[in-house]
Design a protein around this motif. Structure first.
Motif, short mmCIF file in Angstrom:
data_model
loop_
_atom_site.label_atom_id
_atom_site.label_comp_id
_atom_site.label_asym_id
_atom_site.label_seq_id
_atom_site.Cartn_x
_atom_site.Cartn_y
_atom_site.Cartn_z
N ILE A 1 2.30 -2.50 24.88
CA ILE A 1 1.44 -2.86 26.08
C ILE A 1 2.21 -1.92 26.91
N PRO A 2 1.29 -0.88 27.43
CA PRO A 2 1.85 0.11 28.29
C PRO A 2 1.92 -0.42 29.74
N ASP A 3 2.72 0.17 30.70
CA ASP A 3 3.17 -0.10 31.90
C ASP A 3 1.55 0.32 32.78
N MET A 4 0.91 1.13 32.08
CA MET A 4 -0.42 1.50 32.79
C MET A 4 -1.34 1.87 31.79
N SER A 5 -2.56 1.26 31.87
CA SER A 5 -3.58 1.47 30.67
C SER A 5 -3.92 3.14 30.70
N PRO A 6 -4.05 3.62 29.59
CA PRO A 6 -4.39 4.95 29.48
C PRO A 6 -5.78 5.18 30.24
N LYS A 7 -6.82 4.35 30.30
CA LYS A 7 -8.02 4.78 31.17
C LYS A 7 -7.99 4.68 32.55
N LEU A 8 -6.84 3.87 32.99
CA LEU A 8 -6.48 3.75 34.42
C LEU A 8 -5.67 5.05 34.75
N ARG A 9 -4.80 5.60 34.04
CA ARG A 9 -4.04 6.77 34.07
C ARG A 9 -4.92 7.94 34.40
N ASP A 10 -5.75 7.73 33.46
CA ASP A 10 -6.92 8.98 33.47
C ASP A 10 -7.93 8.96 34.64
N LYS A 11 -8.32 7.83 35.13
CA LYS A 11 -8.97 7.43 36.14
C LYS A 11 -7.99 7.88 37.42
#
Length: 970
Positions: free
Chosen positions: A880-890
């Motif tokens: 479980i990452p601290d921030m989802s990859p989709k949110l990081r890209d967003k």
């Protein structure tokens, strides 16, 4: 103005914006039950010394003289207030909407400060001069003040409005992020999801759709690109929008000014500033922003939140977090977001805890050790000296059955599950918090940009050593380490240590009480019923006394912690709050958990054996019951946890109600039977008068709410092996706690000033520490407090059929009473719970080999339990990452878009053409081209490399567009 004022006069004169004494007459209309929205004939200049307004009612018609009167006022408000006869002052009438504005109906009331004429200290010459200087300095800062006529109850209300120039200036000082102008045609597509997850989510939404936030009542808020506000780059912002400066932003700016404005001309008084100091000096009695209406104003956000969020009928519904944030600010919004997430996570923990408890119920009467206790005829050794005699083990049948409910094989499973649950809760919260942080535009918030506390600067005003703050690029005083920082830290640590010792002394007192009561019940009671329930009665009453001590100590701890934190000189308010939080939680941790730790890890562990007891103050130490100390630990934990929640829920409602009642009485003082009583009572319905009756929401009022929940989290995780129903009780409490806090905020407290924070602060680190510590405590509770390991060793090593038959006989040692004739008469052999050699053995009363096997098994279990749980925790955190990859890209994509929007506006500003027609043509083509360009960028799933090329001018593919020009080139 010495002449008598007409009966239709509106209370208080219009104050000039500059505070000049050469004020020209002001013209306005006072209307009843109407509001002026048509200002076609009005002229208003914020920075001029002259204010002239001819206000026409909404319907365009003037009212009759008995309802509306045009009045021409002259002179300053102070002169007017002194000359008015209170008996002849007829007050103005407002409705629910108009009482949120100045008399002109244009300028909103951003803040209200109040002082009490009937307070002798407030009426002294010193306080009058402080108020006069303070208000004069506020006007020099550019704030607009409007004075209400003094009330019959002696209250003087001063309304504050913030002109746009002040808002612009302080928005830049505070580095506020403001919404940018929208790019026409720019559309942000919804986030793409996995098809399988979409189907699962849609199915889940159909089930719980009725519990989601109603989009009709609370429409989803539109995403806006923001940037740090700068007056030099106002062309980036929609500054002319009426909602550009929200009420929360306005009140925050006013609070910032009030906290830093001086109230004396004496330059030597370094602490002569701030509304907080003036309130402490009784010069003012209150300072607060206004709610946007009453609880019955149907078109107000307060009413909407009260009916759709704070209602008990909505306890199972999701919270409208975006609207809570907009009304109360980010800090309070984050608290309710965290509390709601924590409550949702308690659902699976409560279900598993109930299943484990149900398992213990179904297997209760099949438990061999409990059946052996109820059918045994063992004579047990005395539990105290001189007064106690022997007793029969069969008397503790009920005790042994209740103990099994909390000490069974499911306990181990539940302890492992809760350790994983705690890790999952924190990791999922970090992921969810990242989404909220991005949604509420807090990602780029830097704590170093926060301004130093005024008290911090005042205490260091005479410090010559200063240093440059690299982040803010400002010179600030530096706290001397050897003269200030080190002594303050040593003093603070010493006091905290002393308070911890005091808390331990209180626990010792409760232990002595428990020993005395148990001796009395066993020695002086001939009632077998009282004797059989002695342990339960003693544990319950001792836990209740301990709870009372905890409540009393809490008041002392909070006061001392605030004083110690102030001595340490934290630079910013966030640093102050974090330091205070750590101190108070450490003290509360010892206060709440000391007695529980004693029962779990020390009680009954070093008592010795009959004839050779280890004594404390010449008295025998406490012993555990025949089934161990786990039941006593469960009782202690349940009473303190549930009792604390009940007491806090009652007090946090009673105290605000009491203070609100005092304020209400103060408002109604002086309302006697007079001809103008009806009009006086109508003044009670003004918004600033209504809000004065409420309780002030301080800067740290959210602290006890967090503290209560974090202490509860400790009960749920640290000692959950002893009380599997703890998550269920926590869930029930929190479901009502959310709505109770919401109703309290909306009905009992004045509107808080908005505060921006990035996360829940130091509370997350405390929660993480509790989760890690709970793995250790649960491992030791299962290994050393419960009887799980002795039973397991007996089944694997001693029992021939690998069952618990004969376990009771194996767990009781024998003692020959002839070795201690003072306490035993006519009894030869008695039993006691331990693993020692019998009296006829050469090594009598020494530990048996089985004792060492069990001790080795206990230690091995602790090591295996902690390592297995730690390994699983590492895997969970990795998954479980601290921030989802989709949110990081967003976030990265929006950062690029924001940057390019700024460049686009810069290019448009500097590339103005002389021909207006050409400008319009070029701008139209530019808007269309950029709209298509940004739509392609947002709708396309690009690699980081392609995305960089696209936003900087390179085409993605021929099919996507024919123009190769980027926003920079355009």
């Amino acid at each position: 103005m010495s002449e008598r004022v007409d009966q239709s006069f509106d209370s208080g004169a219009q104050e000039t914006e500059s505070g000049s004494s050469n004020q020209l007459p002001s013209t306005y209309y006072s209307t009843r039950n109407s509001f002026c929205y048509d200002f076609n004939n009005s002229t208003y200049k914020e920075n001029d010394d002259i204010f002239s307004l001819n206000c026409t009612p909404t319907n365009g018609n003037h009212r009759m003289r008995n309802e509306t009167e045009e009045t021409i006022l002259g002179g300053s408000c102070d002169e007017l207030g002194k000359s008015l006869n209170r008996q002849s002052c007829v007050l103005s009438f407002y409705d629910a909407v108009s009482s949120l504005y100045f008399r002109d109906g244009i300028r909103s009331i951003d803040f209200v400060i109040v002082w009490d004429e009937f307070d002798q200290e407030a009426s002294t010459y010193r306080c009058n001069e402080m108020r006069k200087t303070f208000e004069s300095n506020l006007q020099k800062e550019g704030l607009h003040l409007e004075y209400e006529c003094d009330e019959f109850n002696g209250l003087h209300f001063i309304k504050i409005s913030t002109p746009r120039e002040v808002l612009r200036r302080y928005s830049e000082i505070l580095k506020l992020r403001m919404p940018m102008k929208e790019v026409k045609g720019l559309k942000i597509p919804p986030a793409r999801q996995n098809l399988f997850l979409q189907e699962v989510n849609s199915f889940f939404k159909k089930i719980v759709n009725r519990y989601y936030v109603n989009p009709v009542i609370f429409p989803p808020m539109k995403h806006k690109f923001t940037a740090v506000y700068s007056r030099d780059k106002e062309y980036l912002f929609d500054i002319d929008s009426p909602d550009f400066f929200t009420p929360a932003t306005r009140s925050r700016i006013v609070q910032f000014v009030l906290d830093r404005t001086r109230f004396t001309v004496d330059k030597e008084d370094d602490f002569a500033f701030g509304i907080e100091r003036l309130t402490a000096e009784k010069a003012y009695s209150a300072a607060y922003p206004l709610h946007d209406g009453t609880l019955k104003t149907t078109d107000s956000m307060r009413y909407l939140l009260y009916t759709e969020w704070a209602s008990v009928k909505k306890i199972f519904h999701y919270q409208p977090l975006d609207y809570i944030k907009e009304y109360f600010g980010v800090k309070i919004g984050l608290y309710f977001a965290w509390l709601g997430f924590y409550t949702h996570m308690l659902f699976p923990a409560s279900i598993v805890g109930l299943l484990c408890f149900a398992y213990s119920w179904f297997t209760l009467y099949s438990n061999e050790p409990s059946k052996d206790v109820c059918t045994s005829n063992y004579t047990m050794c005395a539990l105290c000296d001189h007064f106690c005699g022997t007793w029969n083990l069969r008397d503790t049948c009920f005790h042994s059955r209740v103990t099994y409910l909390f000490d069974n094989p499911s306990t181990v499973f539940f302890a492992v599950f809760m350790s994983l649950w705690a890790t999952l809760f924190l990791e999922l919260w970090k992921n969810y918090s990242a989404e909220i942080t991005h949604k509420w535009d807090l990602t780029s918030l830097d704590i170093q940009e926060e301004h130093p506390r005024p008290k911090y600067l005042a205490r260091l005003a005479h410090v010559k050593k200063k240093s440059l703050n690299f982040v803010t690029n400002t010179v600030e005083p530096r706290v001397p380490f050897w003269k200030v920082r080190l002594p303050a830290t040593i003093f603070s640590c010493s006091v905290v240590l002393l308070l911890i010792i005091v808390a331990m002394a209180a626990v010792l007192g409760v232990v002595l009480y428990r020993m005395s009561l148990l001796t009395a019940l066993y020695g002086f009671s001939n009632n077998s019923m009282v004797t059989s329930y002695a342990i339960l009665l003693t544990t319950a009453t001792a836990a209740a006394i301990n709870l009372c001590c905890i409540v009393v100590f809490n008041w002392i701890y909070i006061w001392l912690a605030e004083y110690l934190t102030e001595v340490e000189l934290p630079r910013t308010q966030t640093e102050f709050d974090d330091s205070l939080t750590l101190k108070i939680y450490l003290l509360e941790f010892v206060n709440y958990y000391a007695s529980i730790f004693y029962i779990a890890f020390f009680k009954g562990k070093f008592i010795g054996y009959p004839g050779n007891y280890n004594r404390f103050f010449n008295s025998r130490q406490e012993e555990c019951g025949p089934g161990g100390c786990l039941l006593e630990l469960c009782i202690q934990l349940g009473i303190i946890m549930i009792g604390k929640q009940a007491v806090n829920s009652i007090l946090e409602m009673l105290f605000p109600l009491f203070y609100k009642w005092l304020n209400t009485i103060r408002v109604h003082v002086g309302l006697q039977k007079t001809p103008t009583e009806g009009r006086n009572l109508s003044r009670m319905h003004l918004q600033w008068v209504r809000d004065y009756k409420l309780v002030q929401w301080g800067p740290r009022s959210l602290f006890p709410e967090y503290l209560e929940m974090v202490l509860q989290y400790g009960f749920v995780t640290i000692f959950v092996a002893a009380f599997p129903l703890a998550p269920l009780f926590a869930l029930i409490n929190n479901v009502f706690e959310m709505r109770l806090d919401a109703k309290k905020l909306l009905t009992l407290y004045r509107r808080p000033v908005s505060q921006r924070v990035r996360n829940i602060g130091v509370w997350y680190r405390i929660l993480d520490s509790i989760s890690k510590f709970s793995v250790i405590t649960n491992a030791f509770i299962i290994a050393f407090t419960s009887n799980f390991i002795p039973k397991l060793v007996y089944q694997l090593v001693v029992s021939d059929d690998h069952t618990l038959k004969g376990y009771l006989e194996n767990a009781l040692s024998k003692f020959n009473t002839s070795h201690d004739p003072q306490n035993y008469v006519n009894i030869t052999i008695c039993r006691y719970p331990d693993y020692r050699e019998p009296p006829d053995s050469p090594d009598k009363y020494n530990y048996t080999d089985l004792f060492w096997h069990i001790l080795a098994a206990r230690l091995a279990f602790v090591v295996v339990f902690e390592n297995v749980v730690a390994l699983v925790i590492i895997i969970v955190r990795w998954c479980i990452p601290d921030m989802s990859p989709k949110l990081r890209d967003k976030i990265r994509r929006e950062a690029y878009i924001t940057n390019e929007i700024i460049i686009q506006h810069e290019a448009q500003r500097v590339s103005k053409l002389s021909s207006n027609e050409l400008i319009r043509t070029e701008e139209h083509d530019l808007e269309l081209d950029n709209a298509n360009h940004w739509s392609r960028v947002l709708e396309s799933s690009l690699t980081p490399y392609d995305f960089d090329l696209e936003v900087h001018g390179s085409p993605m593919s021929p099919a996507m567009g024919t123009s190769s020009m980027g926003p920079v080139e355009l």
